[in-house]
Enzyme design. Structure first.
Site, PDB file in Angstrom:
ATOM      1  CD  GLN A  59      -0.994  -1.178   3.590  1.00  0.00           C
ATOM      2  OE1 GLN A  59      -2.244  -0.942   3.594  1.00  0.00           O
ATOM      3  NE2 GLN A  59      -0.219  -1.864   4.447  1.00  0.00           N
ATOM      4  CG  ASP A  63      -0.354  -4.908   9.735  1.00  0.00           C
ATOM      5  OD1 ASP A  63      -1.207  -4.177  10.381  1.00  0.00           O
ATOM      6  OD2 ASP A  63      -0.229  -4.826   8.527  1.00  0.00           O
ATOM      7  CG  ASP A  87      -3.065 -12.813   4.177  1.00  0.00           C
ATOM      8  OD1 ASP A  87      -3.558 -12.833   3.019  1.00  0.00           O
ATOM      9  OD2 ASP A  87      -4.202 -12.546   4.848  1.00  0.00           O
ATOM     10  N   GLY A  88      -3.491 -12.039   7.650  1.00  0.00           N
ATOM     11  CA  GLY A  88      -4.334 -12.551   8.719  1.00  0.00           C
ATOM     12  C   GLY A  88      -5.201 -13.614   8.197  1.00  0.00           C
ATOM     13  CG  ASP A 122      -7.120  -1.880  14.055  1.00  0.00           C
ATOM     14  OD1 ASP A 122      -6.062  -1.634  14.454  1.00  0.00           O
ATOM     15  OD2 ASP A 122      -7.910  -1.329  13.348  1.00  0.00           O
ATOM     16  CB  THR A 135      -6.962  -1.303   5.519  1.00  0.00           C
ATOM     17  OG1 THR A 135      -6.595  -2.436   5.092  1.00  0.00           O
ATOM     18  CG2 THR A 135      -5.734  -0.545   5.988  1.00  0.00           C
ATOM     19  CD  GLU A 136     -12.554   2.065   4.797  1.00  0.00           C
ATOM     20  OE1 GLU A 136     -12.493   1.912   5.927  1.00  0.00           O
ATOM     21  OE2 GLU A 136     -13.357   2.718   3.929  1.00  0.00           O
ATOM     22  N   PRO A 139      -5.125  -5.639   0.299  1.00  0.00           N
ATOM     23  CG  PRO A 139      -3.341  -5.159   1.911  1.00  0.00           C
ATOM     24  CD  PRO A 139      -4.170  -4.712   0.453  1.00  0.00           C
TER      25      PRO A 139
HETATM   26  N1  SAM Z   1      -8.103   1.423  12.321  1.00  0.00           N
HETATM   27  C1  SAM Z   1      -8.060   1.419  10.899  1.00  0.00           C
HETATM   28  C2  SAM Z   1      -9.018   1.545  10.240  1.00  0.00           C
HETATM   29  O1  SAM Z   1     -10.202   1.108  10.926  1.00  0.00           O
HETATM   30  O2  SAM Z   1      -9.206   1.704   9.054  1.00  0.00           O
HETATM   31  C3  SAM Z   1      -6.966   0.211  10.498  1.00  0.00           C
HETATM   32  C4  SAM Z   1      -5.756   0.564  11.182  1.00  0.00           C
HETATM   33  S1  SAM Z   1      -4.459  -0.733  10.897  1.00  0.00           S
HETATM   34  C5  SAM Z   1      -3.109   0.482  10.429  1.00  0.00           C
HETATM   35  C6  SAM Z   1      -4.936  -1.478   9.388  1.00  0.00           C
HETATM   36  C7  SAM Z   1      -3.903  -2.399   8.961  1.00  0.00           C
HETATM   37  O3  SAM Z   1      -4.507  -3.577   8.400  1.00  0.00           O
HETATM   38  C8  SAM Z   1      -2.668  -1.972   8.292  1.00  0.00           C
HETATM   39  O4  SAM Z   1      -1.560  -1.983   8.771  1.00  0.00           O
HETATM   40  C9  SAM Z   1      -2.763  -3.114   7.188  1.00  0.00           C
HETATM   41  O5  SAM Z   1      -1.278  -3.366   6.751  1.00  0.00           O
HETATM   42  C10 SAM Z   1      -3.344  -4.319   7.645  1.00  0.00           C
HETATM   43  N2  SAM Z   1      -3.935  -5.288   6.746  1.00  0.00           N
HETATM   44  C11 SAM Z   1      -4.471  -5.191   5.630  1.00  0.00           C
HETATM   45  N3  SAM Z   1      -4.640  -6.565   5.193  1.00  0.00           N
HETATM   46  C12 SAM Z   1      -4.467  -7.261   5.898  1.00  0.00           C
HETATM   47  C13 SAM Z   1      -4.477  -8.700   6.054  1.00  0.00           C
HETATM   48  N4  SAM Z   1      -4.825  -9.410   4.977  1.00  0.00           N
HETATM   49  N5  SAM Z   1      -3.485  -9.353   6.993  1.00  0.00           N
HETATM   50  C14 SAM Z   1      -3.061  -8.620   7.950  1.00  0.00           C
HETATM   51  N6  SAM Z   1      -3.107  -7.320   8.186  1.00  0.00           N
HETATM   52  C15 SAM Z   1      -3.663  -6.660   7.071  1.00  0.00           C
END
Ligand code: SAM
Length: 277
Positions: A31, A106, A137-138, A155, A157-158, A162
């Site tokens: 990203q 993450d 990958d979660g 928690d 991203t939208e 990923p």
């Molecule tokens: N609180 C924020 C919101 O509600 O939008 C999210 C904060 S946190 C920074 C979001 C995290 O999700 C990012 O660091 C991103 O790298 C992670 N992320 C996205 N897809 C993922 C996946 N498949 N597995 C693990 N982490 C993931």
């Protein structure tokens, strides 16, 4: 010359914040990452042009992701956080002494690295011995760890890039299987003003998998619309009926969550309630 950050929250609506200083801008493997210092909200983590967290308002979201579920589960020893790379939910989770292990997964190690460097107030929990950080990958982690966790928090991203698989039914089914027989999970599920259909879809999926599902809200000023939702799936404990330890909760170092908020956050405005009826 003034520099402003603009986030288009929908195709035709957004927010703007005047920038004092740009601290880092990098295209990671997953990203576009930036951390800027803004006049109104202080340092701000941005991913793909969207506000993730800010020094001024981060406490509302991180407290409301962690405490309702950890106050409801009677013995949350092993906790998994999917996403959450800024570390805010880790910091709040560690405030519960019954938590023996927090695993954070993450996908983007750069988010963790830069949050440690530029957002120490938020990422301070990473140094705690109870915390294990996995860059991965979660979605995969959930499917590789059956019957492992008392509480799972998503928690992410939208649902773009990923994070897309983290809003699909198969992921919630995987969470069910990764949870112990009395486990609970909570996920952030965006806002009812611009993303009503996402809230409805997730609620429908969770209802088909968990015997107990609950939606609650919190105010997050820098997120789209400012009215944020979270949805819980629980195998046994209902946050509306479990007797919480109000004394412990009210002694906790929080700025948003209290024993009263724990009850009030599940009371929904009619237009939100109707989404999940
Ligand atoms: N609180 C924020 C919101 O509600 O939008 C999210 C904060 S946190 C920074 C979001 C995290 O999700 C990012 O660091 C991103 O790298 C992670 N992320 C996205 N897809 C993922 C996946 N498949 N597995 C693990 N982490 C993931």
């Amino acid at each position: 010359m003034e520099l402003w950050f603009n986030e288009k929250q929908t195709e035709t609506f957004g927010i703007t914040a005047r920038i004092r200083e740009t601290l880092v801008v990098e295209k990671t493997e997953f990203q576009d990452l930036a951390i800027v210092d803004t006049f109104e909200f202080g340092r701000m983590l941005l991913l793909d042009g969207m506000v993730m967290t800010t020094i001024k308002d981060e406490f509302t979201y991180h407290e409301m992701m962690a405490h309702p579920v950890l106050s409801t589960h009677p013995n949350p020893k092993r906790v998994l956080i999917v996403g959450g790379g800024d570390g805010g939910v880790v910091r709040e989770t560690l405030k519960h002494p019954k938590v023996e292990k927090v695993v954070l997964v993450d996908i983007d190690g750069k988010v963790i690295e830069y949050s440690k460097k530029y957002l120490p107030e938020i990422s301070c929990g990473y140094s705690n011995p109870r915390v294990e950080v996995i860059v991965g990958d979660g979605f995969m982690h959930i499917h590789e760890n059956k019957n492992q966790y008392d509480v799972v928090m998503v928690d992410s991203t939208e649902p773009v890039g990923p994070a897309v698989p983290l809003f699909e039914r198969g992921f919630f089914q995987g969470i069910y299987e990764a949870l112990k027989e009395d486990g609970m999970f909570v996920a952030q599920t965006d806002n009812p003003w611009f993303k009503a259909e996402l809230i409805q879809k997730v609620n429908k999926d969770i209802k088909q998998i968990f015997p107990i599902t609950r939606l609650y809200t919190a105010n997050v000023p820098t997120y789209p619309s400012g009215l944020w939702t979270f949805q819980m799936g629980s195998k046994k404990y209902d946050p509306l009926t479990v007797e919480i330890d109000a004394e412990f909760i009210n002694e906790m170092d929080t700025k948003y969550y209290t024993a009263s908020i724990h009850k009030a956050c599940f009371v929904l405005p009619r237009f939100v309630e109707e989404l999940v009826k």
